[in-house]
Write a protein that holds these residues in place. Structure first.
Motif, PDB file in Angstrom:
ATOM      1  N   THR A 102     -30.754  37.712 -20.535  1.00 20.93           N
ATOM      2  CA  THR A 102     -30.213  38.365 -21.720  1.00 20.93           C
ATOM      3  C   THR A 102     -28.689  38.378 -21.657  1.00 20.93           C
ATOM      4  O   THR A 102     -28.108  38.782 -20.649  1.00 20.93           O
ATOM      5  CB  THR A 102     -30.728  39.807 -21.844  1.00 20.93           C
ATOM      6  N   GLY A 103     -28.088  37.923 -22.740  1.00 21.91           N
ATOM      7  CA  GLY A 103     -26.637  37.968 -22.865  1.00 21.91           C
ATOM      8  C   GLY A 103     -26.244  39.068 -23.833  1.00 21.91           C
ATOM      9  O   GLY A 103     -26.841  39.203 -24.897  1.00 21.91           O
ATOM     10  N   ILE A 104     -25.264  39.879 -23.460  1.00 22.31           N
ATOM     11  CA  ILE A 104     -24.767  40.954 -24.314  1.00 22.31           C
ATOM     12  C   ILE A 104     -23.284  40.700 -24.574  1.00 22.31           C
ATOM     13  O   ILE A 104     -22.510  40.468 -23.642  1.00 22.31           O
ATOM     14  CB  ILE A 104     -24.970  42.331 -23.659  1.00 22.31           C
TER      15      ILE A 104
ATOM     16  N   SER B  80     -22.028  41.021 -20.642  1.00 28.02           N
ATOM     17  CA  SER B  80     -22.863  40.770 -19.466  1.00 28.02           C
ATOM     18  C   SER B  80     -23.852  39.658 -19.783  1.00 28.02           C
ATOM     19  O   SER B  80     -24.233  39.440 -20.931  1.00 28.02           O
ATOM     20  CB  SER B  80     -23.627  42.048 -19.058  1.00 28.02           C
ATOM     21  N   PHE B  81     -24.277  38.972 -18.729  1.00 21.45           N
ATOM     22  CA  PHE B  81     -25.314  37.948 -18.840  1.00 21.45           C
ATOM     23  C   PHE B  81     -26.123  38.013 -17.558  1.00 21.45           C
ATOM     24  O   PHE B  81     -25.633  37.658 -16.497  1.00 21.45           O
ATOM     25  CB  PHE B  81     -24.714  36.543 -19.011  1.00 21.45           C
ATOM     26  N   GLU B  82     -27.361  38.503 -17.674  1.00 22.04           N
ATOM     27  CA  GLU B  82     -28.143  38.782 -16.477  1.00 22.04           C
ATOM     28  C   GLU B  82     -29.600  38.365 -16.651  1.00 22.04           C
ATOM     29  O   GLU B  82     -30.120  38.306 -17.776  1.00 22.04           O
ATOM     30  CB  GLU B  82     -28.091  40.279 -16.139  1.00 22.04           C
ATOM     31  N   LYS B  83     -30.246  38.117 -15.526  1.00 20.70           N
ATOM     32  CA  LYS B  83     -31.672  37.841 -15.540  1.00 20.70           C
ATOM     33  C   LYS B  83     -32.424  39.139 -15.776  1.00 20.70           C
ATOM     34  O   LYS B  83     -32.102  40.171 -15.191  1.00 20.70           O
ATOM     35  CB  LYS B  83     -32.112  37.225 -14.193  1.00 20.70           C
ATOM     36  N   ASP B  84     -33.436  39.104 -16.635  1.00 20.75           N
ATOM     37  CA  ASP B  84     -34.196  40.313 -16.974  1.00 20.75           C
ATOM     38  C   ASP B  84     -35.062  40.773 -15.790  1.00 20.75           C
ATOM     39  O   ASP B  84     -35.484  39.969 -14.996  1.00 20.75           O
ATOM     40  CB  ASP B  84     -35.066  40.073 -18.197  1.00 20.75           C
TER      41      ASP B  84
END
Length: 206
Positions: free
Chosen positions: A191-193, A202-206
């Motif tokens: 998910t990228g925010i 932020s860009f992180e693995k769920d």
């Protein structure tokens, strides 16, 4: 702070929108998935050959034509909770009627033009002003910038699928608005925010 949820009646002629505290399980996470939302919405096909998410001109034209609709020309447009953008050329959003603020109507951009609005039913005890935001706070063309940033990150993700949707929505836990993207990949989803101006948060693995 008034928290908000949307309840959609699939297969109906309208959406039932809820303002208020609602069920926190529905939409309380910063990691809301654009793909999950996409699956809940109308998936009618279009004849648009361009990828809307990457087409700055089409995005700008859509915003300009929305502002120039007779009911909005010269007036501030206030969007209810969210606006969705799809690679197949659709934009879906709900707008507060400038003449009757208690009314919300759904607008869909499809095949290069805005369709006739659909009346929506509102439920819940939330404050309407806490559930709308001005169109002036975002630019549709920001979607193309976010799409490029997300696709650049997807290059390093195993089995990443093409981005199909981007949306701008309120975080019910904080009342803040942000852009969200979701990448589905072989070993998980990401998910990228992004902030309102399109800068990465932020860009992180769920």
């Amino acid at each position: 702070m008034n928290k908000s949820i949307i309840t959609m009646l699939i297969g109906s002629a309208f959406f039932l929108i809820s303002c208020g505290e609602g069920d926190k399980k529905v939409n309380s996470s910063e990691q809301t998935s654009a793909t999950q939302v996409d699956n809940e919405l109308d998936k009618s096909s279009t004849n648009t050959s361009s990828n809307l998410l990457a087409d700055t001109k089409l995005l700008q034209d859509a915003e300009n034509s929305l502002k120039n609709l007779p009911q909005f020309k010269g007036k501030e447009i206030k969007i209810f909770q969210k606006v969705y953008f799809y690679e197949d050329g659709r934009i879906i959003l709900s707008i507060q009627d400038p003449s009757k603020p208690e009314n919300i109507d759904e607008y869909k951009f499809q095949n290069g033009k805005w369709q006739e609005p659909i009346p929506m039913q509102i439920s819940g005890d939330g404050d309407m002003d806490s559930n709308v935001f001005s169109l002036n706070t975002i630019k549709f063309e920001t979607v193309a910038n976010i799409n490029k940033q997300t696709q650049d990150k997807a290059k390093d993700i195993e089995g990443a699928e093409p981005l199909s949707s981007i949306f701008y929505a309120m975080n019910p836990a904080t009342g803040e608005y942000r852009w969200l993207t979701s990448i589905q990949a072989t070993r998980g989803s990401y998910t990228g925010i992004y902030n309102a101006d399109g800068t990465l948060k932020s860009f992180e693995k769920d």
